[in-house]
Design a protein around this motif. Structure first.
Motif, PDB file in Angstrom:
ATOM      1  N   PHE A 139       0.815  -1.221   0.000  1.00 36.33           N
ATOM      2  CA  PHE A 139       0.000   0.000   0.000  1.00 36.33           C
ATOM      3  C   PHE A 139       0.847   1.269   0.000  1.00 36.33           C
ATOM      4  CE2 PHE A 139       0.415   2.055   4.128  1.00 36.33           C
ATOM      5  CZ  PHE A 139       1.049   1.080   4.871  1.00 36.33           C
ATOM      6  N   CYS A 194       1.233   3.550  -3.081  1.00 34.43           N
ATOM      7  CA  CYS A 194       0.109   4.283  -3.647  1.00 34.43           C
ATOM      8  C   CYS A 194       0.389   5.776  -3.718  1.00 34.43           C
ATOM      9  CB  CYS A 194      -1.150   4.044  -2.807  1.00 34.43           C
ATOM     10  SG  CYS A 194      -1.839   2.410  -3.037  1.00 34.43           S
ATOM     11  N   ILE A 244      -0.678   9.579  -3.663  1.00 31.33           N
ATOM     12  CA  ILE A 244      -1.789  10.348  -3.100  1.00 31.33           C
ATOM     13  C   ILE A 244      -2.379  11.329  -4.098  1.00 31.33           C
ATOM     14  CG2 ILE A 244      -1.048  10.175  -0.702  1.00 31.33           C
ATOM     15  CD1 ILE A 244       0.244  12.855  -0.954  1.00 31.33           C
ATOM     16  N   GLN A 261      -3.803  -1.639  -6.230  1.00 29.81           N
ATOM     17  CA  GLN A 261      -2.584  -2.303  -5.769  1.00 29.81           C
ATOM     18  C   GLN A 261      -2.459  -3.721  -6.291  1.00 29.81           C
ATOM     19  OE1 GLN A 261      -3.765  -0.864  -1.474  1.00 29.81           O
ATOM     20  NE2 GLN A 261      -2.079  -2.302  -1.444  1.00 29.81           N
ATOM     21  N   LYS A 279      -9.343  14.822  -1.740  1.00 29.98           N
ATOM     22  CA  LYS A 279      -8.827  13.455  -1.613  1.00 29.98           C
ATOM     23  C   LYS A 279      -7.382  13.479  -1.142  1.00 29.98           C
ATOM     24  CE  LYS A 279      -7.847   9.193  -4.123  1.00 29.98           C
ATOM     25  NZ  LYS A 279      -6.419   9.157  -3.838  1.00 29.98           N
ATOM     26  N   ARG A 280      -6.568  14.321  -1.806  1.00 29.53           N
ATOM     27  CA  ARG A 280      -5.148  14.387  -1.464  1.00 29.53           C
ATOM     28  C   ARG A 280      -4.953  14.873  -0.031  1.00 29.53           C
ATOM     29  NH1 ARG A 280      -0.448  17.772  -1.885  1.00 29.53           N
ATOM     30  NH2 ARG A 280       1.264  16.366  -2.329  1.00 29.53           N
ATOM     31  N   ASP A 286      -5.950  12.121   2.402  1.00 29.62           N
ATOM     32  CA  ASP A 286      -4.960  11.044   2.411  1.00 29.62           C
ATOM     33  C   ASP A 286      -3.717  11.479   3.189  1.00 29.62           C
ATOM     34  OD1 ASP A 286      -5.645   9.677  -0.909  1.00 29.62           O
ATOM     35  OD2 ASP A 286      -6.289   9.030   1.085  1.00 29.62           O
ATOM     36  N   LEU A 287      -3.235  12.691   2.913  1.00 29.01           N
ATOM     37  CA  LEU A 287      -2.047  13.207   3.611  1.00 29.01           C
ATOM     38  C   LEU A 287      -2.292  13.286   5.119  1.00 29.01           C
ATOM     39  CD1 LEU A 287      -0.373  16.129   1.656  1.00 29.01           C
ATOM     40  CD2 LEU A 287       0.716  14.168   2.687  1.00 29.01           C
ATOM     41  N   ILE A 303      -2.252   9.816   6.651  1.00 30.86           N
ATOM     42  CA  ILE A 303      -0.903   9.245   6.669  1.00 30.86           C
ATOM     43  C   ILE A 303      -0.039   9.933   7.726  1.00 30.86           C
ATOM     44  CG2 ILE A 303       1.248   9.096   5.336  1.00 30.86           C
ATOM     45  CD1 ILE A 303      -0.419   8.567   2.868  1.00 30.86           C
ATOM     46  N   HIS A 333      -1.542   9.575  11.446  1.00 34.57           N
ATOM     47  CA  HIS A 333      -1.813   8.197  11.860  1.00 34.57           C
ATOM     48  C   HIS A 333      -3.248   8.051  12.368  1.00 34.57           C
ATOM     49  CE1 HIS A 333       2.735   7.186  12.557  1.00 34.57           C
ATOM     50  NE2 HIS A 333       2.501   7.746  11.403  1.00 34.57           N
ATOM     51  N   PHE A 376      -6.451   3.536   1.116  1.00 37.39           N
ATOM     52  CA  PHE A 376      -5.137   2.996   1.473  1.00 37.39           C
ATOM     53  C   PHE A 376      -4.452   3.814   2.566  1.00 37.39           C
ATOM     54  CE2 PHE A 376      -1.904   5.924  -0.054  1.00 37.39           C
ATOM     55  CZ  PHE A 376      -2.635   6.768  -0.869  1.00 37.39           C
ATOM     56  N   CYS A 412      -4.105   2.589   6.159  1.00 36.26           N
ATOM     57  CA  CYS A 412      -3.283   1.434   6.501  1.00 36.26           C
ATOM     58  C   CYS A 412      -2.206   1.800   7.498  1.00 36.26           C
ATOM     59  CB  CYS A 412      -2.625   0.853   5.248  1.00 36.26           C
ATOM     60  SG  CYS A 412      -3.759  -0.014   4.171  1.00 36.26           S
TER      61      CYS A 412
END
Lengths: 366, 360
Positions: free
Chosen positions: A211, A214, A216, A224, B153-154, B157-158, B161, B164, B211, B214
């Motif tokens: 993952f 990927c 962003i 994936q 979206k970006r 996601d950031l 990530i 956490h 994703f 994760c």
């Protein structure tokens, strides 16, 4: 004929000594900067130390750290010397030390130059080290239950996320490695067993990536699994799809990162080297002009300063001669009858007077 | 009876002036620090302002920035004044300005205190803003083709990530949102059509997460699809589930992040406020001492300094009177040009009229 002879009046000598005192203190600061740059490089290399294998590249930051500390010490001493050089009486204290000091500093600046050049030459070794290290890390990605390797999965994931890269050269590297551990493979399923059997080494290879590969920036949710299979996903063509995964290889990304750091450090060290060289030149001029003042006897008179007393060739010749005779110090010199205590029958002809005729043997007997 | 009366000799006055000059310059530095803290907070809030629904919390850093700038100016002026106060002649230059200056600085320090308290009180407003903002961001996660929302979206996601975290309150929030756009759904597939038909609003919901949810700490490759179905994956036990995705919600994580920053900033601003108050007290004492010296006439003599000339109650009363009389400025009172027949003049006329019939 002296090399680059310059005349110094008393005020110019004093001015030179003061300026050199300040410059030496600035050099102490640059030495500290050199030390911290070496420390910074060491920390940066250690951060990703798990991804570097084989070659030991720690010698570059170690060299910078040592050179930085020595620079601080040498320039501190130089500052004290130059401070005392304003006064001719105080200069007598340092008179004997100055020439060795200058020679030491000359070799030391040479080390600084070597340190700067090392920064630029490290690239090849680093690339090889990263190549090996990344291959190993990807191979042990699945071994999260093996002590000594259990952290590699996290290291690789964090690397790929942070540096926005995937795999060693590209994402296809993951297709050649089994990155899913057998612990998580259902051996009772037919597809799994087939795939394992069709591989020569019994590895479970898939056209999928972890993952952390990927991207962003992708407008669609990350694909994936079955990356090369266009029909597995709606409206997907993997040959033209560039935004789905990170396209750059991690080796390239890490190399660029370290190149940038080392070029900046190399440039800073080169500038420090030029600065040290100019300070050394100033100290040499100060030393020669003060020695000439002492030779002339009058502290207020003008004196000459130079870089070398004779031309370059003569100085080289005299120094080589000195080094040669240094080597012969311990040999007993027989050619000139050096030691009078040893009775060596000389092989040279005896000298029998002005006409050099051996005395006639008188045959007078009884 | 003066409040906090202290006697100052000439030497003490001069010492006080020098010390205050130094403290005022330190206050200029603390004002710059205040400005810097406000700027830092503004940048931190703007980093994630796309996941905040209302921009109202920006008034806190704006307050800190303006207070910092005002602190620099006021303390710079105060430094100049205190430097001149060592000499009685130069003090005359500032004599009329000092009282307004002290009053202004008093109100300014209360602004600093308000700024510090705001840092602590913003938490509930921030929580509300984050809740709404994150909910909207998740809803528009799939709209990467809509201008104005294409970066959500970006950003999300950031955020997940870096911090956490996953979802608003937890990862299950993603199960209630359609985060896969219809552009990427194969409408010819029966599975897709069934799922769409099952949902009341026609949304494509699934128990899967993006994703970015994760966890990098998971020992196994990430499971993003069929997250709540333990039989769909081999050896997917409770511990695997715990480590697989990020457990915290992004709202809580961001709230903690900003609360931490603002508590530190609030503490620093409180300390700056105490320091400013100290400097203000010193300036007040200096002002009253110098004025008393001028009143006594002898620049070398001792003089008293105080915080208030009379007790607090009397000072409050006299100030209220001043304010009341200020209000009456424009009423016409005792204008000699207007002939207003007074009640006394009328009585005189009446008594004269009463007396006349007797003599006739």
């Amino acid at each position: 004929m002296a090399v680059l002879r310059v005349k110094f009046t008393k005020t110019r000598r004093d001015k030179l000594a003061q300026v050199l005192w300040i410059l030496n203190w600035i050099s102490v600061a640059t030495g500290a900067i050199l030390f911290s740059l070496g420390l910074f490089l060491k920390v940066e290399l250690n951060k990703r130390g798990e991804l570097m294998a084989g070659k030991d590249i720690q010698y570059v930051p170690n060299m910078l750290i040592a050179v930085g500390l020595i620079a601080c010490a040498i320039n501190f001493l130089g500052g004290k010397i130059c401070y005392d050089c304003v006064d001719t009486t105080k200069f007598l204290r340092w008179k004997l030390i100055m020439l060795p000091y200058i020679i030491c500093t000359f070799f030391f600046t040479f080390c600084v130059l070597v340190g700067a050049l090392m920064c630029y030459s490290m690239r090849g070794e680093l690339e090889e080290s990263l190549n090996l290290g990344l291959t190993e890390a990807m191979r042990f990605y699945k071994d999260t239950d093996t002590p000594g390797r259990c952290f590699l999965k996290r290291t690789v994931d964090v690397l790929q996320i942070e540096f926005q890269c995937c795999g060693n050269n590209g994402y296809k590297d993951w297709f050649q490695i089994q990155w899913i551990s057998n612990r998580y493979l259902d051996m009772s399923q037919k597809e799994v067993v087939d795939r394992l059997r069709s591989n020569v080494e019994g590895k479970y290879l898939i056209d999928g990536v972890p993952f952390s590969c990927c991207n962003i920036n992708s407008p669609r949710p990350c694909i994936q699994q079955q990356i090369t299979n266009n029909s597995a996903h709606f409206n997907y063509e993997h040959q033209t799809e560039e935004l789905n995964l990170w396209m750059k290889g991690c080796r390239q990304a890490l190399l660029e990162h370290y190149n940038y750091i080392m070029q900046s450090i190399g440039l800073a060290v080169l500038i420090t080297w030029l600065f040290e060289l100019s300070v050394l030149t100033g100290v040499r001029y100060l030393q020669t002009s003060l020695e000439n003042v002492l030779r002339q006897g009058d502290p207020n008179s003008e004196s000459d300063g130079w870089l070398l007393e004779n031309s370059f060739m003569e100085t080289a010749r005299t120094n080589l001669h000195i080094i040669k005779t240094l080597g012969k110090n311990n040999q007993i010199d027989t050619s000139n009858n050096g030691d009078p205590n040893i009775n060596i029958p000389s092989t040279s002809k005896a000298h029998y007077g002005p006409d050099n005729m051996p005395p006639k043997k008188t045959s007078e007997a009884s | 009876m003066a409040v906090g009366k202290v006697t100052f000799t000439k030497a003490e006055r001069e010492k006080l002036a020098e010390v205050l000059w130094l403290l005022n310059w330190i206050s200029v530095v603390t004002g710059a620090i205040l400005f810097g803290l406000g700027l830092f907070l503004k940048i931190e809030i703007q980093k994630w302002q796309e996941v905040m629904s209302d921009q109202g919390i920006l008034y806190v850093p704006h307050m800190l920035i303006s207070t910092g700038l005002a602190a620099c100016c006021i303390n710079f002026l105060g430094g100049k004044i205190c430097l001149d106060c060592a000499d009685t002649n130069k003090f005359l230059r500032w004599k009329l300005v000092m009282m307004p200056y002290v009053v202004c600085t008093f109100f300014f320090t209360s602004c600093v205190l308000a700024g510090a308290l705001m840092c602590y009180s913003i938490r509930s407003q921030l929580e509300e803003s984050l809740f709404l903002g994150l909910r909207n961001a998740m809803r528009y996660y799939k709209d990467t083709d809509t201008p104005g929302r294409c970066y959500l979206k970006r950003t999300l996601d950031l955020l997940q990530i870096q911090f956490h975290c996953c979802g608003n309150t937890g990862y299950r929030d993603w199960f209630q949102v359609q985060w896969i756009s219809n552009r990427y759904l194969d409408m010819t597939s029966s599975a897709v059509v069934d799922r769409l038909r099952n949902n009341v609003e026609g949304k494509y919901l699934m128990d899967g997460v993006p994703f970015s949810c994760c966890s990098t700490f998971s020992p196994r490759p990430c499971i993003q699809q069929q997250v709540s179905n333990s039989s769909a994956h081999f050896n997917y036990d409770q511990q695997s589930q715990q480590l697989n995705l990020w457990r915290r919600g992004c709202r809580q994580t961001l709230l903690d992040h900003y609360t931490g920053i603002m508590q530190s900033i609030g503490l620093t601003v409180l300390l700056i406020w105490l320091f400013e108050l100290l400097v203000l007290t010193g300036v007040r004492y200096l002002q009253t001492a110098m004025e008393n010296v001028l009143r006594l006439g002898d620049p070398e003599s001792e003089s008293d300094g105080w915080i208030l000339e009379n007790s607090l109650a009397e000072t409050a009363r006299s100030n209220f009177n001043i304010i009341k009389n200020l209000g009456k400025c424009y009423q016409i009172d005792d204008d000699p040009n207007i002939n207003v027949p007074t009640a006394a003049a009328e009585q005189e006329v009446l008594s004269q009229q009463v007396q006349i019939p007797v003599t006739s």
